[in-house]
Write an enzyme that holds these catalytic residues in place. Structure first.
Site, PDB file in Angstrom:
ATOM      1  N   GLY A  45      24.606  10.367  18.483  1.00  0.00           N
ATOM      2  CA  GLY A  45      25.147   9.244  19.226  1.00  0.00           C
ATOM      3  C   GLY A  45      24.410   9.111  20.545  1.00  0.00           C
ATOM      4  N   GLN A  50      23.096   6.536  29.203  1.00  0.00           N
ATOM      5  CA  GLN A  50      22.223   7.702  29.018  1.00  0.00           C
ATOM      6  C   GLN A  50      20.748   7.333  29.052  1.00  0.00           C
ATOM      7  OE1 GLN A  50      24.592   9.126  25.376  1.00  0.00           O
ATOM      8  NE2 GLN A  50      23.859  11.006  26.291  1.00  0.00           N
ATOM      9  N   CYS A 102      25.859  17.170  24.201  1.00  0.00           N
ATOM     10  CA  CYS A 102      25.509  15.835  24.696  1.00  0.00           C
ATOM     11  C   CYS A 102      24.048  15.848  25.095  1.00  0.00           C
ATOM     12  CB  CYS A 102      26.391  15.496  25.899  1.00  0.00           C
ATOM     13  SG  CYS A 102      26.059  13.871  26.590  1.00  0.00           S
ATOM     14  N   LEU A 103      23.305  14.809  24.702  1.00  0.00           N
ATOM     15  CA  LEU A 103      21.881  14.760  25.042  1.00  0.00           C
ATOM     16  C   LEU A 103      21.669  14.718  26.551  1.00  0.00           C
ATOM     17  CD1 LEU A 103      20.582  12.258  22.309  1.00  0.00           C
ATOM     18  CD2 LEU A 103      20.370  14.756  22.336  1.00  0.00           C
ATOM     19  N   HIS A 144      33.477  10.335  21.801  1.00  0.00           N
ATOM     20  CA  HIS A 144      32.520  10.889  22.773  1.00  0.00           C
ATOM     21  C   HIS A 144      31.665   9.765  23.374  1.00  0.00           C
ATOM     22  CE1 HIS A 144      29.480  14.094  24.047  1.00  0.00           C
ATOM     23  NE2 HIS A 144      28.816  12.960  24.199  1.00  0.00           N
ATOM     24  N   GLU A 145      31.164   8.881  22.517  1.00  0.00           N
ATOM     25  CA  GLU A 145      30.306   7.791  23.006  1.00  0.00           C
ATOM     26  C   GLU A 145      31.114   6.760  23.793  1.00  0.00           C
ATOM     27  OE1 GLU A 145      27.224   8.337  22.947  1.00  0.00           O
ATOM     28  OE2 GLU A 145      27.459  10.033  21.583  1.00  0.00           O
ATOM     29  N   HIS A 148      31.354   7.722  27.231  1.00  0.00           N
ATOM     30  CA  HIS A 148      30.147   7.427  28.024  1.00  0.00           C
ATOM     31  C   HIS A 148      30.183   6.030  28.639  1.00  0.00           C
ATOM     32  CE1 HIS A 148      27.385  10.812  27.712  1.00  0.00           C
ATOM     33  NE2 HIS A 148      27.532  10.882  26.399  1.00  0.00           N
TER      34      HIS A 148
END
Ligand code: NI
Length: 189
Positions: A45, A50, A102-103, A144-145, A148
């Site tokens: 994701g 991000q 998480c990236l 999660h996304e 963000h």
């Protein structure tokens, strides 16, 4: 085009996103770039903040997990999925714990409790409105996304005890001491 990923401490990760008003070639290019960036970083994701953007937009691709999930009886729509202007309708079910990463927070994984299903309203990349209920792994990733685009990170949702243990690593990351196996924008001053 692969975009650099902003990491923990970058203000854009905490900023409010703006609903997307118009379907433009630039928007479609951003969506393609985000999908490519997510794949390049082996993520499942990625949200617009991000990659330094303020659109209310995220992409999801469970990719290699799909086969496994379907074998376990989960229904998974065609991947990748694009979520524009997502709004939470409701979340339901006993919170379950699952390890997340998480990236934007390389090399840190922590258990996070989330409701087991979520209903959200969004536009797909063709601006078709969708209201869908997700369960299992997809509910996990979508929540999660969704966080963000609300300026929330998974480390905000871990226990105070775990957060205390991570405090130094997160502070170092916010100070720019961060490495990843994919291009990062780091933490702009
Ligand atoms: Ni993330």
């Amino acid at each position: 085009m692969i975009l650099p990923i902003y990491t923990y401490g970058a203000p854009i990760l905490r900023s409010r996103t703006q609903p997307v008003e118009q379907n433009t070639p630039e928007l479609q290019k951003l969506i393609d770039d985000m999908i490519q960036t997510m794949h390049g970083a082996e993520g499942i994701g990625l949200a617009a903040p991000q990659v330094g953007r303020s659109e209310r937009l995220f992409v999801v691709d469970l990719g290699p997990l799909v086969e496994e999930l379907e074998a376990e009886g989960e229904k998974v729509p065609a991947q990748p999925m694009v979520f524009l202007n997502a709004e939470l309708v409701r979340d339901e079910g006993e919170p379950t714990e699952f390890e997340e990463g998480c990236l934007s927070i390389p090399d840190i994984r922590e258990y996070v409790k989330r409701p087991e299903s979520v209903t959200i309203h969004y536009l797909d990349r063709n601006f078709e409105p969708v209201e869908a209920r997700f369960e299992g792994m997809l509910a996990r990733v979508v929540q999660h996304e969704y966080d963000h685009v609300e300026g929330v990170l998974f480390v905000d949702r871990i226990s105070p005890f775990r957060r205390r243990l991570l405090r130094r690593r997160l502070r170092d990351m916010a100070d720019g001491k961060v490495e990843a196996e994919y291009p990062i924008a780091g933490v702009p001053a």
